[in-house]
Design a protein around this motif. Structure first.
Motif, mmCIF file in Angstrom:
data_model
loop_
_atom_site.group_PDB
_atom_site.id
_atom_site.type_symbol
_atom_site.label_atom_id
_atom_site.label_comp_id
_atom_site.label_asym_id
_atom_site.label_seq_id
_atom_site.Cartn_x
_atom_site.Cartn_y
_atom_site.Cartn_z
ATOM 1 N N TRP A 134 0.832 -1.202 0.000
ATOM 2 C CA TRP A 134 0.000 0.000 0.000
ATOM 3 C C TRP A 134 0.870 1.257 0.000
ATOM 4 O O TRP A 134 0.594 2.233 -0.709
ATOM 5 C CB TRP A 134 -0.919 0.003 1.215
ATOM 6 N N ALA A 135 1.918 1.249 0.805
ATOM 7 C CA ALA A 135 2.788 2.420 0.909
ATOM 8 C C ALA A 135 3.509 2.701 -0.401
ATOM 9 O O ALA A 135 3.551 3.849 -0.874
ATOM 10 C CB ALA A 135 3.804 2.219 2.038
ATOM 11 N N LEU A 136 4.085 1.652 -1.005
ATOM 12 C CA LEU A 136 4.808 1.851 -2.257
ATOM 13 C C LEU A 136 3.856 2.148 -3.403
ATOM 14 O O LEU A 136 4.207 2.869 -4.349
ATOM 15 C CB LEU A 136 5.674 0.629 -2.566
ATOM 16 N N PHE A 137 2.641 1.605 -3.340
ATOM 17 C CA PHE A 137 1.624 1.968 -4.328
ATOM 18 C C PHE A 137 1.338 3.462 -4.242
ATOM 19 O O PHE A 137 1.266 4.155 -5.260
ATOM 20 C CB PHE A 137 0.347 1.158 -4.082
ATOM 21 N N ALA A 138 1.190 3.969 -3.001
ATOM 22 C CA ALA A 138 0.935 5.398 -2.811
ATOM 23 C C ALA A 138 2.116 6.240 -3.287
ATOM 24 O O ALA A 138 1.937 7.311 -3.881
ATOM 25 C CB ALA A 138 0.644 5.691 -1.340
ATOM 26 N N ALA A 139 3.336 5.757 -3.039
ATOM 27 C CA ALA A 139 4.520 6.497 -3.475
ATOM 28 C C ALA A 139 4.594 6.558 -4.995
ATOM 29 O O ALA A 139 4.879 7.613 -5.579
ATOM 30 C CB ALA A 139 5.780 5.836 -2.912
ATOM 31 N N GLY A 140 4.360 5.417 -5.651
ATOM 32 C CA GLY A 140 4.354 5.411 -7.104
ATOM 33 C C GLY A 140 3.251 6.293 -7.666
ATOM 34 O O GLY A 140 3.450 7.035 -8.633
ATOM 35 N N PHE A 141 2.075 6.227 -7.031
ATOM 36 C CA PHE A 141 0.951 7.062 -7.443
ATOM 37 C C PHE A 141 1.321 8.535 -7.381
ATOM 38 O O PHE A 141 1.134 9.300 -8.333
ATOM 39 C CB PHE A 141 -0.259 6.780 -6.547
ATOM 40 N N SER A 142 1.846 8.964 -6.232
ATOM 41 C CA SER A 142 2.153 10.375 -6.045
ATOM 42 C C SER A 142 3.235 10.842 -7.005
ATOM 43 O O SER A 142 3.106 11.888 -7.657
ATOM 44 C CB SER A 142 2.592 10.624 -4.593
ATOM 45 N N THR A 143 4.308 10.075 -7.117
ATOM 46 C CA THR A 143 5.426 10.468 -7.968
ATOM 47 C C THR A 143 4.984 10.675 -9.408
ATOM 48 O O THR A 143 5.283 11.694 -10.036
ATOM 49 C CB THR A 143 6.530 9.404 -7.916
ATOM 50 N N PHE A 144 4.237 9.725 -9.941
ATOM 51 C CA PHE A 144 3.875 9.802 -11.355
ATOM 52 C C PHE A 144 2.721 10.760 -11.618
ATOM 53 O O PHE A 144 2.646 11.363 -12.691
ATOM 54 C CB PHE A 144 3.566 8.401 -11.888
ATOM 55 N N SER A 145 1.816 10.906 -10.660
ATOM 56 C CA SER A 145 0.737 11.873 -10.879
ATOM 57 C C SER A 145 1.284 13.292 -10.885
ATOM 58 O O SER A 145 0.884 14.130 -11.706
ATOM 59 C CB SER A 145 -0.346 11.720 -9.809
ATOM 60 N N LEU A 146 2.236 13.583 -9.997
ATOM 61 C CA LEU A 146 2.817 14.919 -9.938
ATOM 62 C C LEU A 146 3.750 15.179 -11.114
ATOM 63 O O LEU A 146 3.855 16.309 -11.602
ATOM 64 C CB LEU A 146 3.568 15.102 -8.618
ATOM 65 N N MET A 147 4.433 14.138 -11.570
ATOM 66 C CA MET A 147 5.354 14.310 -12.684
ATOM 67 C C MET A 147 4.611 14.567 -13.996
ATOM 68 O O MET A 147 4.952 15.466 -14.761
ATOM 69 C CB MET A 147 6.228 13.065 -12.834
ATOM 70 N N TYR A 148 3.570 13.769 -14.237
ATOM 71 C CA TYR A 148 2.920 13.788 -15.547
ATOM 72 C C TYR A 148 1.604 14.555 -15.579
ATOM 73 O O TYR A 148 0.915 14.543 -16.596
ATOM 74 C CB TYR A 148 2.703 12.354 -16.038
ATOM 75 N N CYS A 149 1.261 15.233 -14.497
ATOM 76 C CA CYS A 149 0.000 15.980 -14.485
ATOM 77 C C CYS A 149 -0.030 17.086 -15.526
ATOM 78 O O CYS A 149 -1.112 17.529 -15.942
ATOM 79 C CB CYS A 149 -0.265 16.552 -13.093
ATOM 80 N N VAL A 150 1.139 17.549 -15.992
ATOM 81 C CA VAL A 150 1.158 18.627 -16.988
ATOM 82 C C VAL A 150 0.970 18.107 -18.409
ATOM 83 O O VAL A 150 0.739 18.905 -19.329
ATOM 84 C CB VAL A 150 2.478 19.428 -16.916
ATOM 85 N N GLN A 151 1.060 16.790 -18.612
ATOM 86 C CA GLN A 151 1.050 16.277 -19.985
ATOM 87 C C GLN A 151 -0.215 16.643 -20.770
ATOM 88 O O GLN A 151 -0.118 17.109 -21.907
ATOM 89 C CB GLN A 151 1.264 14.770 -19.983
ATOM 90 N N PRO A 152 -1.425 16.462 -20.208
ATOM 91 C CA PRO A 152 -2.609 16.885 -20.966
ATOM 92 C C PRO A 152 -2.747 18.396 -21.069
ATOM 93 O O PRO A 152 -3.578 18.891 -21.844
ATOM 94 C CB PRO A 152 -3.768 16.279 -20.167
ATOM 95 N N LEU A 153 -1.943 19.127 -20.303
ATOM 96 C CA LEU A 153 -2.014 20.585 -20.327
ATOM 97 C C LEU A 153 -1.079 21.201 -21.366
ATOM 98 O O LEU A 153 -1.081 22.430 -21.542
ATOM 99 C CB LEU A 153 -1.670 21.157 -18.947
ATOM 100 N N LEU A 154 -0.294 20.387 -22.062
ATOM 101 C CA LEU A 154 0.684 20.926 -23.009
ATOM 102 C C LEU A 154 0.029 21.806 -24.076
ATOM 103 O O LEU A 154 0.538 22.902 -24.363
ATOM 104 C CB LEU A 154 1.485 19.797 -23.661
#
Length: 422
Positions: free
Chosen positions: A32-52
């Motif tokens: 659960w913890a590493l799932f949350a870490a992966g979730f947070s890292t990638f959501s914050l990294m790629y959240c700008v992609q649809p905004l390009l």
């Protein structure tokens, strides 16, 4: 009530402490913890992609320039992962990951308040540096703490969290931006990132097999790097990380530009809905991690790359349904291949596992940064056909590397992946 003379068991040493295994509460908490870490890292990294496309319009920059809001983050993330990996033998796993998660969430809130394009790029670059703490250490944590028989499954769940985060970061920003603004969208994602960091801190078990190294410094780090860079199998995996991630990000960077243009002319909300295909990445990561444990990593890696190539060819279709189906198939293949390759790095590494993980991720995110921007030039020169031609060449090379690994690690060869576990 226990007797005053009742013996108290001393804490287990790293040599005798049990490994995390499926069926235990600690294993579930770690997942659960590493799932949350992966979730947070990638959501914050790629959240700008649809905004390009919105960035290109709002700040009056080209598509290739707008992609810098992602490429700078992934490029500096690659550098941060490498630097953290050099000293990972000294760094406490949980503390490094927690600090990285909280800082990256706060910086996403700062991105939403930037007054101009250059300020936005500067904050996104800084965010790339702080995000490096999670990927650089998470793979090492799993390799150290999880039993070898369950490592593929645990790695698949971590990458599944990354897939879910990548999906939700894109979907949330796209939906909110379409109904409000891109600034509000980034605020929402930043708050979600901070909450995921809290879940991570509460759930993750402390390391039981990590032994901090207080000596060696740069000399020990250099020895680990050299050891991995002379290993042809690890070099093949590093090259695969570069090519596969670069191919995947390039497709998603410019799919939005294609779908907003005729003959599709889709809204930001509909384009964001297409990112829900990341769900198949969660399934593919867990499935192929488990299949690799049972049937061999070489075969599953080749299958994942082949699936990506099939999906890429389908995206050439003008029909919207077939084009989106191609993105789904490519996404499934990418997460399948990445799940297998990333788990294999930890097994093939002869010691210095954190350095091996950092080298793989250095290549992985450099691929995202470099090839993502190169793909923008292909888009400007030749449209979607140019993007597909570029990625097709990368995937052919990836297939050749996967075939090589399958051959040299087959049971009949002298070098067998299972025998090289440290």
């Amino acid at each position: 009530m226990s007797s005053p003379t009742s013996p108290v068991s001393p804490p287990a040493s790293p040599e005798t402490a049990p490994y995390l295994q499926r069926g235990t509460a600690a294993f579930r908490r770690a997942n659960w913890a590493l799932f949350a870490a992966g979730f947070s890292t990638f959501s914050l990294m790629y959240c700008v992609q649809p905004l390009l496309p919105l960035f290109a319009d709002h700040f009056k920059v080209s598509p290739a320039q707008s992609s810098l809001s992602l490429s700078l983050t992934t490029g500096l993330l690659a550098l941060a992962i490498f630097l953290v990996g050099l000293w990972a033998s000294r760094l406490p796993r949980k503390s490094v990951m927690a600090a990285s998660l909280f800082a990256s969430g706060v910086l996403t809130l700062a991105v939403a308040a930037t007054p101009d394009w250059h300020a936005l790029l500067a904050v996104r670059a800084l965010q790339g540096l702080v995000l490096g703490g999670v990927p650089a250490v998470a793979m090492a944590y799993l390799a150290e703490e999880v039993s070898s028989s369950d490592l593929g499954f645990a790695m698949g769940l971590y990458i599944g969290g990354s897939a879910f985060g990548g999906m939700m970061g894109r979907v949330i920003t796209g939906l909110v931006a379409d109904h409000s603004s891109w600034r509000v969208a980034l605020v929402v994602v930043g708050v979600v990132g901070v909450l995921a960091a809290v879940l991570f801190v509460v759930a993750l078990p402390t390391s039981r097999h990590f032994k901090p190294q207080r000596s060696g410094g740069w000399s020990a780090a250099r020895q680990g790097i050299v050891t991995h860079l002379v290993d042809p199998n690890l070099l093949s995996l590093f090259a695969l990380g570069f090519l596969l991630m670069g191919s995947f990000v390039t497709i998603y960077n410019y799919a939005g530009f294609r779908l907003m243009a005729p003959p599709y002319s889709l809204s930001q909300t509909l384009i964001s809905a297409i990112f829900t295909v990341y769900v198949v990445g969660i399934f593919a990561s867990a499935l192929f991690g488990r299949l690799a444990d049972r049937h061999g990593r070489g075969a599953m890696l080749c299958m994942g790359v082949g699936t990506m190539l099939v999906g890429l060819l389908l995206t050439l279709a003008v029909n919207l349904v077939v084009m989106v189906l191609g993105v789904v198939v490519l996404t499934f293949g990418f997460f399948a291949a990445h799940s297998v390759a990333s788990g294999w790095v930890g097994q093939l590494a002869r010691g210095y596992k954190a350095q091996a993980a950092s080298l793989y991720l250095l290549a992985y995110y450099l691929g995202s940064s470099v090839l993502g921007s190169v793909g923008g030039k292909c888009w400007e020169w030749a449209g979607w056909d140019g993007v597909v031609g570029l990625i097709g060449a990368f995937l052919v090379v990836s297939a050749a590397l996967g075939a090589r690994l399958y051959i040299v690690t087959s049971p009949g060869r002298a070098v067998v992946a299972g025998e090289r576990m440290s």
